[in-house]
Design an enzyme around this catalytic site. Structure first.
Site, short mmCIF file in Angstrom:
data_model
loop_
_atom_site.label_atom_id
_atom_site.label_comp_id
_atom_site.label_asym_id
_atom_site.label_seq_id
_atom_site.Cartn_x
_atom_site.Cartn_y
_atom_site.Cartn_z
N ASP A 1 -0.42 -7.52 1.27
CA ASP A 1 0.19 -6.19 1.34
C ASP A 1 1.71 -6.23 1.38
OD1 ASP A 1 -0.28 -3.35 1.38
OD2 ASP A 1 0.39 -3.35 3.46
N SER B 1 4.74 1.83 8.18
CA SER B 1 4.30 0.82 7.22
C SER B 1 5.48 0.25 6.45
CB SER B 1 3.31 1.43 6.24
OG SER B 1 2.08 1.73 6.85
N HIS C 1 0.82 -1.22 0.00
CA HIS C 1 0.00 0.00 0.00
C HIS C 1 0.85 1.27 0.00
CE1 HIS C 1 0.56 0.00 4.48
NE2 HIS C 1 0.47 1.31 4.31
#
Length: 220
Positions: free
Chosen positions: A95, A180, A40
């Protein structure tokens, strides 16, 4: 986790602050510069060439967790970097994205290549994430809780066939935007997954969900 920390980088895409990534080894043990991050974070075949990877963006000394000093930006420098990467693979359900840096590593990177572990028998002796919370200097967060399989969108609920690993809470530190793509690592300095997201933030110690490398390995 001190060596594992040397695998972890902050990177930008198209000149904008972005996410965390980490170097990962391969079975040839040839130090080919593979880098894993979160899908992402918008790493793809179009953006990979614009990637700038920053090495050793960290404070000059450790600061006590939970103190105001640790919460402030430190004295890290963005003066060691690599530019450009080649998009190699991604698995959107878990992801996870994989790129290969297109130049030799910066000579002063002092880089470490994480191992990896696809085993469904998950560690019970603690896990950590090394990450660039808030796109600032590198941080470490630690949990003594055993991670378990879950699914994105299901919160901290266990899902036996899930493609994510859930850390139910952090015992030291937490995560936030910029974290992330950071690696979930065991005490053997092996990556288990990369951070997708969760309810954790710097104001709490709640759960985080990591895209599981075991699902991404042949998934995409």
């Amino acid at each position: 986790f001190r060596e594992a920390a040397q695998a972890v980088v902050y990177f930008t895409l198209n000149g904008k602050s972005n996410c965390t990534g980490f170097l990962i080894n391969n079975t040839a043990n040839d130090c080919r510069p593979y880098l894993v991050t979160a899908r992402h974070c918008e790493v793809d075949s179009a953006s990979a060439a614009s990637m700038v990877v920053y090495w050793n963006y960290q404070n000059s000394q450790c600061r006590e967790q939970g103190t105001s000093a640790n919460g402030r930006q430190g004295d890290g420098k963005l003066n060691r970097f690599n530019t450009g990467a080649i998009f190699r693979a991604a698995h959107t359900p878990s992801d996870v994205a994989l790129v290969e840096l297109d130049d030799p590593l910066h000579p002063e990177a002092n880089a470490f290549f994480l191992g990896w572990n696809l085993d469904t028998l998950l560690p019970a002796d603690g896990v950590a994430i090394l990450h660039h919370a808030g796109s600032e200097e590198k941080r470490i967060s630690y949990s003594g809780q055993r991670p378990y399989r879950g699914a994105w969108g299901q919160g901290a609920t266990p899902v036996a066939t899930g493609n994510h690993l859930i850390v139910p809470r952090w015992d030291l530190g937490s995560t936030e935007d910029g974290s992330s793509g950071g690696p979930l690592v065991n005490r053997r300095q092996q990556a288990l997954g990369s951070l997708h997201g969760g309810a954790a933030s710097c104001g709490n110690a709640l759960f985080d969900a990591f895209g599981w490398l075991g699902a991404a390995w042949e998934g995409g």
